[in-house]
Design a protein around this motif. Structure first.
Motif, PDB file in Angstrom:
ATOM      1  N   LYS A 213       5.007   1.835   0.668  1.00 18.86           N
ATOM      2  CA  LYS A 213       5.672   2.461  -0.502  1.00 18.86           C
ATOM      3  C   LYS A 213       6.564   3.729   0.013  1.00 18.86           C
ATOM      4  CE  LYS A 213       3.082   0.682  -4.329  1.00 18.86           C
ATOM      5  NZ  LYS A 213       2.116   1.059  -5.384  1.00 18.86           N
ATOM      6  N   GLN A 214       5.812   4.520   0.854  1.00 23.84           N
ATOM      7  CA  GLN A 214       6.579   5.655   1.347  1.00 23.84           C
ATOM      8  C   GLN A 214       7.673   5.101   2.303  1.00 23.84           C
ATOM      9  OE1 GLN A 214       3.169   7.620   3.054  1.00 23.84           O
ATOM     10  NE2 GLN A 214       2.772   8.942   1.253  1.00 23.84           N
TER      11      GLN A 214
ATOM     12  N   ASN B 266       0.935  -1.042  -0.106  1.00 30.48           N
ATOM     13  CA  ASN B 266      -0.026   0.090   0.013  1.00 30.48           C
ATOM     14  C   ASN B 266       0.794   1.343  -0.019  1.00 30.48           C
ATOM     15  OD1 ASN B 266       0.844   0.539   2.709  1.00 30.48           O
ATOM     16  ND2 ASN B 266      -0.903  -0.602   3.576  1.00 30.48           N
ATOM     17  N   ILE B 267       0.077   2.310  -0.085  1.00 28.77           N
ATOM     18  CA  ILE B 267       0.976   3.725   0.005  1.00 28.77           C
ATOM     19  C   ILE B 267       1.895   3.892   1.028  1.00 28.77           C
ATOM     20  CG2 ILE B 267       0.529   6.151  -0.264  1.00 28.77           C
ATOM     21  CD1 ILE B 267      -1.694   6.017  -1.785  1.00 28.77           C
TER      22      ILE B 267
END
Ligand SMILES: *Cc1c(COP(=O)(O)O)cnc(C)c1O
Length: 377
Positions: free
Chosen positions: A365-366, A361-362
């Motif tokens: 990835k961050q 998820n975001i």
């Protein structure tokens, strides 16, 4: 501690449980049944090219049966790509045959045609009997299909195509898993689709498929009692697991799209550095499912940059793993013959697999970006 980010974790599409429940509702709790047959049909349709698929308990079992079907036995030699997972090579030893390992080339990281031919010529000159070539599409990247096939035909040595990591990849628009004299797939927990554990053998004829199923179900002769004229195995896929597979087939292409996005995600992170390159297709003939995205680090001064990156990720509970350690460097194969130079050895030294799942998820990835950006200047 942040939650762990895995290299590749199972990603259900939603309909898997429906097929599993159906197995319970109809009491098909066995290594045969409608899900097994249905999953085989799904795979045959997906692969095309007249493929005939036998669903099995693992990719390793499929490789073992492939070698048996090709008549590999005691005293024979089998050529195998050195850089791969040990399951590619172990079945050679199960059959009492001898593995001969061959180096990789830099375009696809898979078996090198030049060293393959060198190995074949040398073994033939020494009077050895080569029974098969095991070629692997590592990380989803197709091997040099045309070059390897030409050599296989020239010397009349069949190819066992290890497509365990490459379901959904293709070469010149033909699906991986259809290039071998016999091919295999894996549906282990970390693969592009999973049945929790499972695999398949892919052949071109119904006769060979039936022979594989016969061997996988204890090689029972046609008789009311249990009678056997051959040694059999218990290698068939469970109808429950096959239900998971049927659900996974519905999301396979979508998940490949997401894995390919992960590859672009890493290309973007490393776009401003020459020190780190993201492994990608050499040209448009190749289409990788990018099962795992990998990087290669230029480390001319041997500063251990690859390990530095791996440890920085590990510190934040993010899994990253060196590339497959070549078989000719493994303690268990230390006496095996090897043809090649140091391509696979250098890939092992400087390569790293990064989190590649279709379900990242975001926030995941961050976290990954934050750490890797430090290495991208
Ligand atoms: C996973 C894998 C296998 C073995 O498959 P299993 O289903 O785990 O037995 C064989 N070869 C390669 C290259 C693999 O990655």
């Amino acid at each position: 501690m942040n939650p762990k980010i895995y290299l590749s974790s199972p990603h259900m599409g939603g309909t898997e449980q429906h097929f599993v429940n159906e197995a319970f509702d109809t009491n098909w709790i066995a290594p045969l049944g409608p899900n097994v047959t249905g999953f085989e049909k799904d795979l045959e349709t997906y692969l095309g090219n007249n493929s005939k698929v036998a669903a099995l308990s693992s990719g390793t079992a499929a490789l073992h049966l492939a070698l048996i079907l090709l008549g590999v036995g005691k005293g024979d030699e089998v050529i195998c790509q050195s850089m791969t997972f040990s399951a590619s090579a172990n079945p050679i030893v199960y059959q009492g045959a001898t593995p001969i390992f061959v180096d990789s080339e830099m375009d696809t990281w898979n078996i090198c045609p030049i060293h393959l031919e060198e190995a074949i010529k040398d073994r033939i000159a020494k009077g050895k009997k080569l029974k098969a070539i095991i070629a692997v599409h590592l990380y989803g990247m197709p091997y040099k299909v045309d070059e390897i096939k030409t050599i296989s035909e020239k010397y009349e040595i069949p190819i066992v195509e290890d497509s365990a990591e490459a379901l959904g990849s293709s070469y010149k628009n033909q699906k991986c898993g259809t290039f071998g004299d016999i091919s295999i797939l894996s549906f282990n927990g970390n693969k592009i689709i999973t049945t929790s554990g499972g695999g398949a053998l892919v052949t071109k004829t119904e006769v060979l498929k039936e022979k594989a199923v016969f061997l996988a179900t204890q090689a029972r002769d046609q008789a009311p009692h249990y009678q056997h004229s051959e040694i059999g195995y218990n290698y068939r896929l469970s109808n429950i697991c096959a239900g998971i597979g049927r659900g996974q087939m519905e999301v396979l292409d979508k998940h490949i799209g997401l894995r390919r996005n992960m590859n672009n995600f890493y290309k973007n992170i490393f776009k401003n550095t020459d020190t780190i390159s993201v492994f990608t297709e050499p040209n448009s003939d190749y289409y990788s499912n990018h099962w795992l995205s990998c990087i290669l680090v230029k480390d001319a001064d041997n500063k251990g940059l690859r390990e530095e990156i791996r440890l920085a990720l590990e510190k934040d509970n993010i899994e990253a793993r060196p590339l497959w350690k070549p078989m000719h460097l493994q303690p268990v194969f230390k006496n095996a013959l090897y043809y090649g130079e140091k391509i696979s050895e250098n890939l092992f030294k400087n390569g790293l697999c990064l989190p590649s799942g279709s379900n990242l998820n975001i926030e995941d990835k961050q976290r990954i970006t934050k750490i890797l950006l430090k290495f991208s200047i």
